[in-house]
Design an enzyme around this catalytic site. Sequence first.
Site, mmCIF file in Angstrom:
data_model
loop_
_atom_site.group_PDB
_atom_site.id
_atom_site.type_symbol
_atom_site.label_atom_id
_atom_site.label_comp_id
_atom_site.label_asym_id
_atom_site.label_seq_id
_atom_site.Cartn_x
_atom_site.Cartn_y
_atom_site.Cartn_z
ATOM 1 N N LYS A 17 28.531 -37.433 57.834
ATOM 2 C CA LYS A 17 28.764 -38.851 58.115
ATOM 3 C C LYS A 17 27.465 -39.611 57.907
ATOM 4 O O LYS A 17 26.366 -39.060 57.976
ATOM 5 C CB LYS A 17 29.279 -39.068 59.536
ATOM 6 C CG LYS A 17 28.378 -38.547 60.668
ATOM 7 C CD LYS A 17 27.266 -39.486 61.080
ATOM 8 C CE LYS A 17 26.468 -38.924 62.259
ATOM 9 N NZ LYS A 17 25.200 -39.688 62.494
ATOM 10 N N PRO A 100 21.555 -30.408 55.979
ATOM 11 C CA PRO A 100 20.293 -30.120 56.674
ATOM 12 C C PRO A 100 20.447 -30.296 58.175
ATOM 13 O O PRO A 100 21.094 -31.235 58.640
ATOM 14 C CB PRO A 100 19.319 -31.145 56.081
ATOM 15 C CG PRO A 100 20.180 -32.242 55.543
ATOM 16 C CD PRO A 100 21.458 -31.598 55.108
ATOM 17 N N LEU A 105 23.132 -36.394 60.030
ATOM 18 C CA LEU A 105 24.359 -36.425 59.229
ATOM 19 C C LEU A 105 25.566 -35.894 59.994
ATOM 20 O O LEU A 105 26.668 -35.828 59.448
ATOM 21 C CB LEU A 105 24.168 -35.615 57.943
ATOM 22 C CG LEU A 105 23.081 -36.139 56.996
ATOM 23 C CD1 LEU A 105 22.759 -35.096 55.924
ATOM 24 C CD2 LEU A 105 23.511 -37.449 56.352
ATOM 25 N N GLY A 106 25.352 -35.514 61.245
ATOM 26 C CA GLY A 106 26.467 -35.058 62.074
ATOM 27 C C GLY A 106 26.931 -33.654 61.789
ATOM 28 O O GLY A 106 28.061 -33.304 62.142
ATOM 29 N N GLY A 108 26.352 -30.534 62.993
ATOM 30 C CA GLY A 108 26.824 -29.721 64.109
ATOM 31 C C GLY A 108 28.087 -30.276 64.731
ATOM 32 O O GLY A 108 29.015 -29.528 65.068
ATOM 33 N N SER A 110 30.312 -32.196 63.227
ATOM 34 C CA SER A 110 31.403 -32.032 62.269
ATOM 35 C C SER A 110 31.911 -30.599 62.267
ATOM 36 O O SER A 110 33.127 -30.352 62.216
ATOM 37 C CB SER A 110 30.933 -32.439 60.870
ATOM 38 O OG SER A 110 32.008 -32.471 59.959
ATOM 39 N N ASP A 142 29.417 -37.540 68.831
ATOM 40 C CA ASP A 142 29.888 -37.759 67.464
ATOM 41 C C ASP A 142 31.161 -36.986 67.137
ATOM 42 O O ASP A 142 31.828 -37.277 66.138
ATOM 43 C CB ASP A 142 28.804 -37.368 66.448
ATOM 44 C CG ASP A 142 27.660 -38.361 66.390
ATOM 45 O OD1 ASP A 142 27.784 -39.456 66.973
ATOM 46 O OD2 ASP A 142 26.632 -38.039 65.759
#
EC number: 2.7.1.148
Length: 284
Positions: A17, A100, A105-106, A108, A110, A142
């Site tokens: 994300k 990474p 970027l979320g 974990g 996701s 998240d």
Amino acid sequence: MDTAELTRLADCPAPAKLNLFLHVIGRRPDGYHLLQTAFRLLDWGDALSFELRHDGVVARATDLPGVSAEHDLVVRAARLLQSYTGCRLGADIRVDKRLPMGGGLGGGSSDAATTLIALNRLWRTGVRGEELTALGLRLGADVPFFIFGRDAFAEGVGDELRPLDLPPAWYVVVAPPVTVPTVEIFAAGELTRDTEPIKITDFAASTTRNDLQAVACSRYPEIGAAIDWLAQFAPARMTGSGACVFAQVASEDDAERIVASCPGSYRAWKARSVMQHPLRGWVG
């Protein structure tokens, strides 16, 4: 396929994300921050595979460097679903980690959402979408977004979600050579927590910002340097609590050209927005 026949679910996507903006508008008495943000799903992410076990054991088939099984969100998600439903089945879980870590970027979150969605199907536990979302919130702020499964305007601690209709777009995502602990940034004394709330109709990248960016850049100058490099091509900002930064570009060709020119000290990827989570149809 009849779910009664399922013993394995392979290559289940866990997309990245972006936070197109992130405003910190307050703090609750329990310490959780009140946010406003626009979440955007990308066509790039991790992939997870699940193999059914009948002994109730949840086991990682792949280790996550520096993360014990007890602290792995994927394992915690599986065990939470077991506990909530009383399910006696287990699973071997393999994670193809492409995003990474500590990048904003979320990844974990996701992975945890995909685990809840996929195991709810594999184990036939029948948890409905609202319940699954509530379970996700127990794992992280998240996670509910990824179960919600489409671009969203988020408020509260990130769990109050409304659909956001955005035009398709291409992005370049750049990872500087640092990993940023989310807790450190949110706990920073210099973080402002009083941004004036906006309405969903007021959302525009030109009038918003990431309130965490200044704090992250002051502690990790590499993030600011990555923003400066990417800003040569298009307006750039940090996603989440960092360390990754991103820019929206006009076309796939532009994205490929920028990625190809990325300095060796950074990693860069092209990514495209997606209308909805690939597993959204599995959420009842």
